[in-house]
Design a protein around this motif. Structure first.
Motif, PDB file in Angstrom:
ATOM      1  N   ASP A  68       0.825  -1.204   0.000  1.00  0.00           N
ATOM      2  CA  ASP A  68       0.000   0.000   0.000  1.00  0.00           C
ATOM      3  C   ASP A  68       0.865   1.262   0.000  1.00  0.00           C
ATOM      4  O   ASP A  68       2.082   1.200  -0.068  1.00  0.00           O
ATOM      5  CB  ASP A  68      -0.960  -0.019   1.193  1.00  0.00           C
ATOM      6  CG  ASP A  68      -0.226  -0.141   2.513  1.00  0.00           C
ATOM      7  OD1 ASP A  68       1.014  -0.169   2.514  1.00  0.00           O
ATOM      8  OD2 ASP A  68      -0.900  -0.207   3.550  1.00  0.00           O
ATOM      9  N   GLN A  69       0.208   2.425   0.104  1.00  0.00           N
ATOM     10  CA  GLN A  69       0.885   3.718  -0.030  1.00  0.00           C
ATOM     11  C   GLN A  69       1.879   4.010   1.094  1.00  0.00           C
ATOM     12  O   GLN A  69       2.787   4.804   0.913  1.00  0.00           O
ATOM     13  CB  GLN A  69      -0.147   4.850  -0.091  1.00  0.00           C
ATOM     14  CG  GLN A  69      -0.937   4.889  -1.366  1.00  0.00           C
ATOM     15  CD  GLN A  69      -0.071   5.309  -2.542  1.00  0.00           C
ATOM     16  OE1 GLN A  69       0.806   6.133  -2.404  1.00  0.00           O
ATOM     17  NE2 GLN A  69      -0.320   4.716  -3.688  1.00  0.00           N
ATOM     18  N   VAL A  70       1.712   3.407   2.246  1.00  0.00           N
ATOM     19  CA  VAL A  70       2.581   3.724   3.387  1.00  0.00           C
ATOM     20  C   VAL A  70       3.670   2.673   3.610  1.00  0.00           C
ATOM     21  O   VAL A  70       4.388   2.730   4.595  1.00  0.00           O
ATOM     22  CB  VAL A  70       1.753   3.905   4.682  1.00  0.00           C
ATOM     23  CG1 VAL A  70       0.848   5.111   4.564  1.00  0.00           C
ATOM     24  CG2 VAL A  70       0.961   2.657   4.988  1.00  0.00           C
ATOM     25  N   THR A  71       3.806   1.740   2.704  1.00  0.00           N
ATOM     26  CA  THR A  71       4.798   0.672   2.841  1.00  0.00           C
ATOM     27  C   THR A  71       5.973   0.937   1.912  1.00  0.00           C
ATOM     28  O   THR A  71       5.798   1.286   0.760  1.00  0.00           O
ATOM     29  CB  THR A  71       4.169  -0.692   2.499  1.00  0.00           C
ATOM     30  OG1 THR A  71       3.047  -0.909   3.340  1.00  0.00           O
ATOM     31  CG2 THR A  71       5.157  -1.813   2.700  1.00  0.00           C
ATOM     32  N   ALA A  72       7.170   0.741   2.431  1.00  0.00           N
ATOM     33  CA  ALA A  72       8.381   0.841   1.623  1.00  0.00           C
ATOM     34  C   ALA A  72       9.119  -0.494   1.717  1.00  0.00           C
ATOM     35  O   ALA A  72       9.108  -1.145   2.761  1.00  0.00           O
ATOM     36  CB  ALA A  72       9.285   1.964   2.124  1.00  0.00           C
ATOM     37  N   PHE A 107       8.933   2.958  -2.808  1.00  0.00           N
ATOM     38  CA  PHE A 107       7.808   3.446  -2.013  1.00  0.00           C
ATOM     39  C   PHE A 107       6.847   4.226  -2.899  1.00  0.00           C
ATOM     40  O   PHE A 107       7.140   4.500  -4.060  1.00  0.00           O
ATOM     41  CB  PHE A 107       8.292   4.304  -0.832  1.00  0.00           C
ATOM     42  CG  PHE A 107       9.147   5.475  -1.226  1.00  0.00           C
ATOM     43  CD1 PHE A 107       8.611   6.735  -1.351  1.00  0.00           C
ATOM     44  CD2 PHE A 107      10.502   5.306  -1.465  1.00  0.00           C
ATOM     45  CE1 PHE A 107       9.401   7.817  -1.710  1.00  0.00           C
ATOM     46  CE2 PHE A 107      11.302   6.373  -1.819  1.00  0.00           C
ATOM     47  CZ  PHE A 107      10.753   7.637  -1.953  1.00  0.00           C
ATOM     48  N   LYS A 108       5.687   4.589  -2.353  1.00  0.00           N
ATOM     49  CA  LYS A 108       4.611   5.306  -3.047  1.00  0.00           C
ATOM     50  C   LYS A 108       4.214   4.618  -4.353  1.00  0.00           C
ATOM     51  O   LYS A 108       4.358   5.166  -5.433  1.00  0.00           O
ATOM     52  CB  LYS A 108       5.003   6.752  -3.329  1.00  0.00           C
ATOM     53  CG  LYS A 108       5.110   7.614  -2.100  1.00  0.00           C
ATOM     54  CD  LYS A 108       5.383   9.045  -2.488  1.00  0.00           C
ATOM     55  CE  LYS A 108       5.570   9.892  -1.252  1.00  0.00           C
ATOM     56  NZ  LYS A 108       5.992  11.256  -1.598  1.00  0.00           N
ATOM     57  N   PRO A 109       3.692   3.397  -4.276  1.00  0.00           N
ATOM     58  CA  PRO A 109       3.258   2.721  -5.507  1.00  0.00           C
ATOM     59  C   PRO A 109       2.024   3.387  -6.097  1.00  0.00           C
ATOM     60  O   PRO A 109       1.223   3.981  -5.380  1.00  0.00           O
ATOM     61  CB  PRO A 109       2.951   1.298  -5.034  1.00  0.00           C
ATOM     62  CG  PRO A 109       2.616   1.442  -3.598  1.00  0.00           C
ATOM     63  CD  PRO A 109       3.434   2.590  -3.092  1.00  0.00           C
ATOM     64  N   ARG A 110       1.902   3.307  -7.416  1.00  0.00           N
ATOM     65  CA  ARG A 110       0.761   3.892  -8.112  1.00  0.00           C
ATOM     66  C   ARG A 110       0.527   3.128  -9.403  1.00  0.00           C
ATOM     67  O   ARG A 110       1.435   2.522  -9.948  1.00  0.00           O
ATOM     68  CB  ARG A 110       1.000   5.375  -8.392  1.00  0.00           C
ATOM     69  CG  ARG A 110       2.198   5.636  -9.258  1.00  0.00           C
ATOM     70  CD  ARG A 110       2.685   7.073  -9.180  1.00  0.00           C
ATOM     71  NE  ARG A 110       3.888   7.271  -9.955  1.00  0.00           N
ATOM     72  CZ  ARG A 110       5.122   6.981  -9.571  1.00  0.00           C
ATOM     73  NH1 ARG A 110       5.324   6.442  -8.386  1.00  0.00           N
ATOM     74  NH2 ARG A 110       6.154   7.216 -10.339  1.00  0.00           N
ATOM     75  N   ASP A 111      -0.697   3.188  -9.895  1.00  0.00           N
ATOM     76  CA  ASP A 111      -1.049   2.574 -11.171  1.00  0.00           C
ATOM     77  C   ASP A 111      -0.989   3.636 -12.262  1.00  0.00           C
ATOM     78  O   ASP A 111      -1.512   4.735 -12.097  1.00  0.00           O
ATOM     79  CB  ASP A 111      -2.445   1.954 -11.109  1.00  0.00           C
ATOM     80  CG  ASP A 111      -2.486   0.753 -10.176  1.00  0.00           C
ATOM     81  OD1 ASP A 111      -1.461   0.047 -10.083  1.00  0.00           O
ATOM     82  OD2 ASP A 111      -3.538   0.522  -9.549  1.00  0.00           O
ATOM     83  N   LEU A 160      13.293   8.803   5.326  1.00  0.00           N
ATOM     84  CA  LEU A 160      12.002   8.622   4.672  1.00  0.00           C
ATOM     85  C   LEU A 160      10.842   9.091   5.549  1.00  0.00           C
ATOM     86  O   LEU A 160       9.856   9.622   5.052  1.00  0.00           O
ATOM     87  CB  LEU A 160      11.803   7.160   4.289  1.00  0.00           C
ATOM     88  CG  LEU A 160      12.613   6.664   3.094  1.00  0.00           C
ATOM     89  CD1 LEU A 160      12.427   5.170   2.922  1.00  0.00           C
ATOM     90  CD2 LEU A 160      12.204   7.391   1.831  1.00  0.00           C
ATOM     91  N   LYS A 161      10.954   8.883   6.869  1.00  0.00           N
ATOM     92  CA  LYS A 161       9.848   9.234   7.763  1.00  0.00           C
ATOM     93  C   LYS A 161       9.836  10.717   8.134  1.00  0.00           C
ATOM     94  O   LYS A 161       8.800  11.358   8.117  1.00  0.00           O
ATOM     95  CB  LYS A 161       9.920   8.390   9.035  1.00  0.00           C
ATOM     96  CG  LYS A 161       9.551   6.946   8.821  1.00  0.00           C
ATOM     97  CD  LYS A 161       9.655   6.160  10.100  1.00  0.00           C
ATOM     98  CE  LYS A 161       9.321   4.706   9.868  1.00  0.00           C
ATOM     99  NZ  LYS A 161       9.491   3.912  11.080  1.00  0.00           N
ATOM    100  N   THR A 162      11.013  11.247   8.520  1.00  0.00           N
ATOM    101  CA  THR A 162      11.061  12.616   9.047  1.00  0.00           C
ATOM    102  C   THR A 162      11.819  13.588   8.147  1.00  0.00           C
ATOM    103  O   THR A 162      11.759  14.789   8.365  1.00  0.00           O
ATOM    104  CB  THR A 162      11.734  12.630  10.435  1.00  0.00           C
ATOM    105  OG1 THR A 162      13.111  12.233  10.298  1.00  0.00           O
ATOM    106  CG2 THR A 162      11.019  11.699  11.398  1.00  0.00           C
ATOM    107  N   GLY A 163      12.589  13.066   7.188  1.00  0.00           N
ATOM    108  CA  GLY A 163      13.379  13.937   6.327  1.00  0.00           C
ATOM    109  C   GLY A 163      14.726  14.308   6.918  1.00  0.00           C
ATOM    110  O   GLY A 163      15.449  15.109   6.350  1.00  0.00           O
ATOM    111  N   GLU A 164      15.078  13.747   8.080  1.00  0.00           N
ATOM    112  CA  GLU A 164      16.337  14.075   8.736  1.00  0.00           C
ATOM    113  C   GLU A 164      17.159  12.821   8.980  1.00  0.00           C
ATOM    114  O   GLU A 164      16.629  11.753   9.253  1.00  0.00           O
ATOM    115  CB  GLU A 164      16.083  14.787  10.062  1.00  0.00           C
ATOM    116  CG  GLU A 164      15.429  16.136   9.900  1.00  0.00           C
ATOM    117  CD  GLU A 164      15.245  16.850  11.228  1.00  0.00           C
ATOM    118  OE1 GLU A 164      15.667  16.308  12.262  1.00  0.00           O
ATOM    119  OE2 GLU A 164      14.670  17.944  11.221  1.00  0.00           O
ATOM    120  N   SER A 165      18.483  12.994   8.934  1.00  0.00           N
ATOM    121  CA  SER A 165      19.419  11.901   9.161  1.00  0.00           C
ATOM    122  C   SER A 165      19.765  11.798  10.646  1.00  0.00           C
ATOM    123  O   SER A 165      19.800  12.809  11.349  1.00  0.00           O
ATOM    124  CB  SER A 165      20.684  12.162   8.339  1.00  0.00           C
ATOM    125  OG  SER A 165      21.705  11.295   8.727  1.00  0.00           O
TER     126      SER A 165
END
Length: 179
Positions: A68-72, A107-111, A160-165
């Protein structure tokens, strides 16, 4: 009947005098029953391996198709090495390399509607996703291991979650990522 089979062949002796053997593909002669027996043994050893490979590939395809959209998903190789290409090296110097931990994250799968090869046939729906490829570089004296892999994985998850390392320095399109 004649067929070829792998057999150990004497290649020489080691310093301590023990024989050194290497496998070689050599012709064999014998009755058909002997050939069938050897073939059956080889196929029995081969089938579990190829079945496992096909099952793993199929499982990966299913997982990618149904996420789904929230799975990587992350696939990593922390034993790869990149050669350093130099115009010249010192005499008797071995080629340098960089140890590398490569991670491919989808991540972010789409058709998406994709046109077929012939325009008259129309379009079909294909599954696409955003893909991020991360390279963790290490000096040649340090071989990446499970610890370095886990640190890199935690860092990528945080990005991926917060944008920070959390741990390392990361660069994206030539600029340093937020730490």
């Amino acid at each position: 009947m004649r067929w070829h089979a792998w057999e150990p062949r004497l290649r020489g002796t080691s310093k301590d005098g023990s024989p050194y053997m290497a496998d070689e593909l050599v012709p064999r002669d014998g009755p058909r029953a002997q050939f069938i027996g050897e073939l059956r043994t080889a196929v029995e050893a081969y089938l579990p391996h190829i079945w496992e490979v096909r099952l793993m590939r199929h499982a990966c395809r299913l997982m990618e198709a149904r996420k789904d959209q929230v799975t990587a998903t992350r696939h990593s190789d922390y034993a790869s090495q990149l050669p350093i290409v130099r115009a010249s090296t010192g005499t008797c110097q071995s080629k340098e390399s960089i140890n590398n931990c490569v991670s491919v994250i989808g991540f972010k799968p789409r058709d998406v509607e994709v046109p077929l090869r012939r325009p008259a046939e129309g379009t079909r729906t294909a599954r696409r996703q955003t893909v991020l490829i991360a390279f963790g570089m290490f000096d040649n004296s340090y071989k990446p291991d499970a610890c370095s892999f886990n640190v890199q994985a935690a860092d990528l998850d945080s990005i991926l979650k917060t944008g920070e390392s959390i741990h390392g320095e990361w660069f994206y399109r030539g600029s340093r990522a937020i730490r």
